[in-house]
Design a protein around this motif. Structure first.
Motif, PDB file in Angstrom:
ATOM      1  N   GLY A  48       0.785  -1.213   0.000  1.00  0.00           N
ATOM      2  CA  GLY A  48       0.000   0.000   0.000  1.00  0.00           C
ATOM      3  C   GLY A  48       0.822   1.271   0.000  1.00  0.00           C
ATOM      4  O   GLY A  48       2.028   1.278  -0.260  1.00  0.00           O
ATOM      5  N   PHE A  49       0.138   2.386   0.300  1.00  0.00           N
ATOM      6  CA  PHE A  49       0.809   3.680   0.432  1.00  0.00           C
ATOM      7  C   PHE A  49       0.152   4.481   1.541  1.00  0.00           C
ATOM      8  O   PHE A  49      -1.017   4.253   1.896  1.00  0.00           O
ATOM      9  N   SER A  50       0.929   5.412   2.101  1.00  0.00           N
ATOM     10  CA  SER A  50       0.453   6.247   3.206  1.00  0.00           C
ATOM     11  C   SER A  50       0.435   7.711   2.796  1.00  0.00           C
ATOM     12  O   SER A  50       1.138   8.130   1.865  1.00  0.00           O
ATOM     13  N   ILE A  51      -0.350   8.475   3.534  1.00  0.00           N
ATOM     14  CA  ILE A  51      -0.439   9.916   3.317  1.00  0.00           C
ATOM     15  C   ILE A  51      -0.121  10.603   4.636  1.00  0.00           C
ATOM     16  O   ILE A  51      -0.720  10.302   5.674  1.00  0.00           O
ATOM     17  N   VAL A  52       0.845  11.526   4.592  1.00  0.00           N
ATOM     18  CA  VAL A  52       1.282  12.259   5.773  1.00  0.00           C
ATOM     19  C   VAL A  52       1.032  13.736   5.537  1.00  0.00           C
ATOM     20  O   VAL A  52       1.487  14.303   4.528  1.00  0.00           O
ATOM     21  N   ASP A  53       0.317  14.379   6.449  1.00  0.00           N
ATOM     22  CA  ASP A  53       0.082  15.820   6.392  1.00  0.00           C
ATOM     23  C   ASP A  53       1.365  16.520   6.844  1.00  0.00           C
ATOM     24  O   ASP A  53       1.769  16.396   8.004  1.00  0.00           O
ATOM     25  N   VAL A  54       2.026  17.223   5.923  1.00  0.00           N
ATOM     26  CA  VAL A  54       3.289  17.891   6.238  1.00  0.00           C
ATOM     27  C   VAL A  54       3.146  19.410   6.144  1.00  0.00           C
ATOM     28  O   VAL A  54       4.138  20.126   5.994  1.00  0.00           O
ATOM     29  N   ARG A  55       1.930  19.910   6.252  1.00  0.00           N
ATOM     30  CA  ARG A  55       1.747  21.369   6.193  1.00  0.00           C
ATOM     31  C   ARG A  55       2.465  22.048   7.342  1.00  0.00           C
ATOM     32  O   ARG A  55       2.956  23.167   7.197  1.00  0.00           O
TER      33      ARG A  55
END
Length: 417
Positions: A48-55
């Motif tokens: 799979g893949f992940s999403i990281v909020d880097v704002r």
């Protein structure tokens, strides 16, 4: 993660670690894209893949994980506009019997190695297209399925066409394909090109001998030219003006005498230069010293190597364990940091490096950060050393560096050079 909780780098010069994420406990990262304040990260072992909020770069937050289809990995991906393209391929590292020894993966044609699996095909091969207009909630809207092991890596920066390395039935290993994205819900293969000897179904016979892989890692495209790296098969420049029928401009291969692993291209069209990194693929330099090469491509039919990048030397990285040498380059994508004089690269157990190539005949290292050893190992292959193996690097428009590792998660770094 608070500043005092950040893993302390083993070495830093003109770079400062400001943020870190364990990616929700899935510390294994390969390719990453930072897009609209979110990092999209493919996993080699967690699938799979992940999403990281880097704002908030000092406080990255993992906000989503998308599971891969059964027996499939999503190690590479591309983000542009409201689209995320994700590769689907047989999870090769899950086959511990075949690929326990990584030397098998890097020194044998994958198509031949997994040929026996095709009668019991149970994975998804090709590419998925996601709508990321809501960045943390990807929605699959299209898929391109192929017969074979699947895709390895993609290049897509908008427009009608995407490009991939694809291992299709009948081929010894990954070849170059063009993909028509006119309808993102129904992408279609448009054209293909391979090195002579790769098409077994066409009665071609490999000529490169035992212990070598002629396999496209990936290509970057500028204008009508695709700059493609073929592992032990070297470099090709391809004319893709006719996307259905790519044509060879020039093929170069410096292996032997050098050890192959040609992996990452970076054209610098404003300067008629091309950077090419050969990947170190075996521990302790068993595959030889690998280089990042600078080519003069003023005459595309005759690329000339004019220099190599300096080799990290603060400690004896060969003895450190794991892979020591080049891997990936920041690729000057639209919407990211773009420069034709400052190059960012990962160097595996020697971390992340920056190079000034104002004088292309004399590249100079201007910054480095070697992250701390991983706190936990996600890599399931037996006997892997617990050392950093920096994998991919992306630099945003503000100049912040994002880097993945096979085990140690996501690093966010300020460049001070």
């Amino acid at each position: 993660m608070a500043a005092n909780d950040l893993p302390r780098p083993d070495f830093a010069r003109n770079m400062t670690l400001i943020g870190h994420s364990d990616i929700g406990g899935r510390g294994d990262g390969l390719q990453l894209m930072v897009h609209k304040g979110y990092a999209y990260i493919g996993h080699p072992w967690s699938q799979g893949f992940s999403i990281v909020d880097v704002r908030d770069a000092r406080n990255p937050k993992t906000v989503n994980y998308v599971q891969a289809p059964a027996n499939t990995w999503n190690i590479h991906l591309q983000a542009h506009g409201d689209l995320l393209l994700v590769i689907n391929a047989l999870d090769l590292f899950a086959d511990v019997e075949t690929f326990t020894d990584e030397k098998i993966y890097y020194t044998q044609s994958v198509g031949d190695t997994v040929a026996g699996s095709r009668g019991r095909r149970a994975w998804t091969a090709g590419m998925s297209v996601f709508d990321i207009s809501t960045p943390d909630k990807p929605r699959e809207i299209g898929r391109l399925d192929v017969e074979g092991v699947g895709f390895h890596r993609l290049w897509y920066v908008g427009g009608r066409y995407a490009y991939a390395s694809a291992l299709l039935d009948g081929f010894t290993d990954y070849i170059f394909v063009t993909i028509d994205m006119a309808n993102p819900q129904k992408p279609e293969l448009a054209g293909r090109w391979w090195l002579p000897g790769m098409n077994r179904a066409g009665a071609e016979t490999p000529t490169w001998g035992e212990g070598r892989r002629f396999a496209l890692h990936h290509a970057l495209v500028h204008g009508d030219t695709a700059y493609a790296c073929w592992r032990d098969g070297g470099l090709t420049l391809l004319d893709i003006a006719d996307h259905a029928n790519p044509k060879l401009i020039r093929h170069l291969n410096w292996s032997p005498p050098y050890g192959g692993g040609t992996h990452s291209p970076l054209p610098l069209p404003g300067r008629d230069l091309l950077v090419v990194a050969d990947e170190a693929v075996l521990d302790n330099e068993e595959d030889g010293r690998k280089h990042t090469w600078m080519f003069d491509i003023r005459v595309p039919e005759n690329p000339v190597s004019i220099s190599t990048f300096p080799i990290p030397h603060e400690i004896d990285y060969v003895k450190k364990g794991g892979h020591f040498g080049p891997h990936n380059l920041h690729e000057n994508r639209p919407g990211s940091f773009q420069s034709e004089t400052l190059i960012f690269a990962t160097w595996q157990n020697a971390g992340i490096r920056a190079f000034d190539i104002s004088d292309p005949y004399h590249p100079v290292e201007t910054g480095a950060l070697v992250p701390a050893a991983p706190r936990a190992m996600t890599d399931r292959r037996p006997g892997r050393p617990r050392v950093i193996q920096s994998a991919d690097v992306f630099v945003d428009t503000a100049g912040l560096i994002y880097a993945t590792d096979y085990n140690a998660g996501l690093e966010i770094i300020e460049y001070k050079g």
